[in-house]
Enzyme design. Structure first.
Site, short mmCIF file in Angstrom:
data_model
loop_
_atom_site.label_atom_id
_atom_site.label_comp_id
_atom_site.label_asym_id
_atom_site.label_seq_id
_atom_site.Cartn_x
_atom_site.Cartn_y
_atom_site.Cartn_z
N LYS A 117 -0.01 74.10 -52.33
CA LYS A 117 1.07 74.26 -53.31
C LYS A 117 0.68 73.75 -54.70
O LYS A 117 1.11 74.32 -55.71
CB LYS A 117 2.34 73.59 -52.81
CG LYS A 117 2.99 74.30 -51.62
CD LYS A 117 4.28 73.61 -51.20
CE LYS A 117 5.03 74.41 -50.16
NZ LYS A 117 4.27 74.59 -48.91
N GLU A 201 8.92 67.10 -56.96
CA GLU A 201 9.60 68.12 -57.76
C GLU A 201 11.07 67.73 -57.95
O GLU A 201 11.64 67.00 -57.13
CB GLU A 201 9.57 69.48 -57.06
CG GLU A 201 8.29 70.24 -57.18
CD GLU A 201 8.39 71.62 -56.57
OE1 GLU A 201 7.48 72.43 -56.82
OE2 GLU A 201 9.37 71.90 -55.84
N HIS A 236 15.38 74.43 -43.06
CA HIS A 236 14.50 75.03 -44.07
C HIS A 236 13.80 76.29 -43.55
O HIS A 236 12.82 76.74 -44.14
CB HIS A 236 13.44 74.03 -44.55
CG HIS A 236 14.01 72.78 -45.15
ND1 HIS A 236 14.63 72.76 -46.39
CD2 HIS A 236 14.08 71.52 -44.67
CE1 HIS A 236 15.04 71.54 -46.65
NE2 HIS A 236 14.72 70.77 -45.63
N ARG A 293 0.43 86.73 -46.61
CA ARG A 293 0.44 87.46 -45.33
C ARG A 293 1.67 88.36 -45.29
O ARG A 293 2.48 88.37 -46.21
CB ARG A 293 0.51 86.47 -44.16
CG ARG A 293 1.70 85.52 -44.29
CD ARG A 293 1.90 84.67 -43.07
NE ARG A 293 2.83 83.57 -43.30
CZ ARG A 293 4.15 83.66 -43.30
NH1 ARG A 293 4.73 84.85 -43.14
NH2 ARG A 293 4.91 82.60 -43.50
#
Length: 500
Positions: A117, A201, A236, A293
């Site tokens: 990330k 974040e 999530h 993907r």
């Protein structure tokens, strides 16, 4: 190079899905399977099938060298990894290429860049793509991390750099909880991914999760195939997806599509991929990550665009240019997908196992079921508990919702707990019908007490006969002394039989 023979390094419904497209293209297929999947439909559907090892995935579907050796022994031209397992493993993609076999997916470099990330954020930062405020590199010093969190402003999100599926992710509401949550995130990241790196974040508390499907060929052409709304989630992880979003304007859709193409260009991407964004209440969107993907939810995009994404993947892998441009793509109607999991929505969606004593998927116009099970099969404990994907398509969102409710009502599954009742609850909820829902839908609105009892047709008939006899007896003899007629009229069984 034209692919003549394809090995699918996966299992279940996605393996079947790939085999079918390959067969239409005249490509022979090889399935690999674990001992737990010996009787699975995808094994019979392939032209050839090889047992790859014992049930645990780390002894079968994750055995890179064994899979590649099978491909070499059977003179396979290409390997399609599906999703999950080795699909985003840059090392596997490189090993496949080194063996002289085509990897149906992006380059190992693109997988490595977008699989981390932090590297992904650094790559896209050069392209003027909106990013959530946060650190640009991993951080391990807790005191420094606390200072950065204060600068960003609580609540903040601590995320594993190599993360996915909600693992290694911690929401921190205030500074008092920061140190403990940081340690937990680092520990989870190390345990799940073998990499303790985390970053920070700003936490957007009630966002929408919207993703853009992209396709790129090996000649530099990239298009987007519009968006998918994926905000109905538990832990999530997505449960309901639809295309297009019920709230995006054409202007925002175009901007997000252009941003997704820039993300793909940032890593010289080719193949099918998905760029994920979070969107706030003001329709501001921020880059979240890229999945290198095919996505579980790709069928909804196929239904609104008329494009077979697996076919396109195989053509791109052969080196062919895209046969269409962005101007050729149009949104056609509305599609919704629900993931039918062997989980108990009345017990925090805990996975369930057992035998599919009865398994009858729905049929009819605009209904597609991608599954990998048959009646009488066992749901194994070794893999993701998804039984199937139920997808519907119609000319409008409202009609698609009605079709989905009808299809859920016809779906018969007994032997294991499943999420059909939860998905029906979602379809009927005003927040979903209005398209105003966010990723907080389950937290804010779902109570398992609101689920309707799920009875089989045989059980419904038996209860109907019982209630009919009971009503006739009471009409003839009158209510029993002390009985409460009002309570009887509120019986959930009676309501279920009348309206179900």
């Amino acid at each position: 190079m034209q692919i003549q023979k394809l090995l699918i390094a996966n299992r279940g419904e996605i393996s079947q899905r790939i085999i079918r497209s390959a067969r239409e293209m005249g490509i022979r297929t090889v399935a690999i399977y674990s001992e737990a999947d010996r009787k699975a439909p995808f094994v019979r559907l392939a032209d050839e099938a090889i047992c790859i090892g014992p049930p645990p995935s780390n002894q079968s579907y994750l055995q890179m060298d064994r899979i590649i050796q099978v491909a070499l022994d059977l003179q396979v031209d290409a390997i399609h990894p599906g999703y999950g397992f080795l699909s985003e493993n840059a090392s596997f993609a490189q090993k496949v290429a080194d063996a002289g076999i085509i990897f149906v997916g992006p380059s190992p470099k693109a997988i490595a860049t977008m699989g981390d990330k932090l590297k992904a954020k650094q790559a896209v930062s050069r392209y003027d793509i909106p990013l959530v405020p946060g650190t640009e590199e991993s951080i391990s010093d807790i005191n420094k991390a606390k200072e950065i969190a204060l600068e960003i402003g609580y609540p903040i999100l601590i995320k594993a750099s190599a993360g996915g599926g909600g693992k290694g992710m911690r929401i921190v509401e205030n500074g008092d909880d920061f140190e403990e949550q940081m340690k937990r995130a680092v520990s989870e990241a190390q345990s799940a991914f073998g990499d303790p790196s985390v970053f920070i974040e700003k936490y957007i508390s009630s966002p929408k999760h919207i993703e853009i499907q992209i396709l790129g060929d090996q000649h530099g052409h990239i298009v987007h195939l519009f968006e998918r709304e994926c905000s109905i989630q538990r832990r999530h992880q997505k449960v309901v997806e639809e295309a297009p979003s019920g709230t995006l304007t054409q202007e925002v859709r175009q901007k997000m599509g252009e941003a997704a193409i820039k993300v793909a260009k940032a890593c010289d991407y080719y193949g099918a991929g998905t760029v994920e964004f979070i969107v706030d209440e003001a329709m501001n969107f921020y880059f979240l990550e890229m999945n290198t993907r095919l996505q579980v939810e790709h069928p909804v995009t196929e239904l609104i665009t008329g494009k077979d994404l697996v076919r396109e993947q195989l053509l791109i892998a052969e080196g062919k240019p895209l046969s269409f441009t962005q101007a050729d793509l149009r949104i056609q109607g509305h599609a919704i997908e629900i993931r039918v999991y062997a989980e108990d929505p009345e017990n925090n969606f805990l996975p369930d196992t057992g035998i599919l004593k009865r398994y009858r998927p729905p049929m009819g116009p605009g209904i597609r079921v991608d599954d990998g099970f048959e009646e009488g099969m066992e749901i194994p404990v070794f893999y993701d508990p998804m039984i199937s994907k139920l997808i519907v398509h119609d000319e409008s969102r409202e009609k698609a919702i009605r079709r989905m409710i009808r299809a859920i009502g016809e779906y018969q599954i007994t032997g294991v707990k499943n999420t059909l009742s939860f998905c029906k609850f979602v379809m009927g909820h005003p927040e979903f019908r209005s398209a105003a829902f966010t990723t907080k839908f389950v937290d804010n609105y779902f109570l398992h007490e609101n689920l309707e009892p799920d009875f089989t047709p045989v059980e419904k008939k038996a209860m109907a006969a019982f209630v009919g006899t009971w009503i006739a007896d009471n009409q003839q003899n009158g209510p029993a002394p002390g009985s409460n007629t009002e309570e009887r009229n509120r019986s959930p069984w009676k309501n279920r039989i009348t309206h179900g």
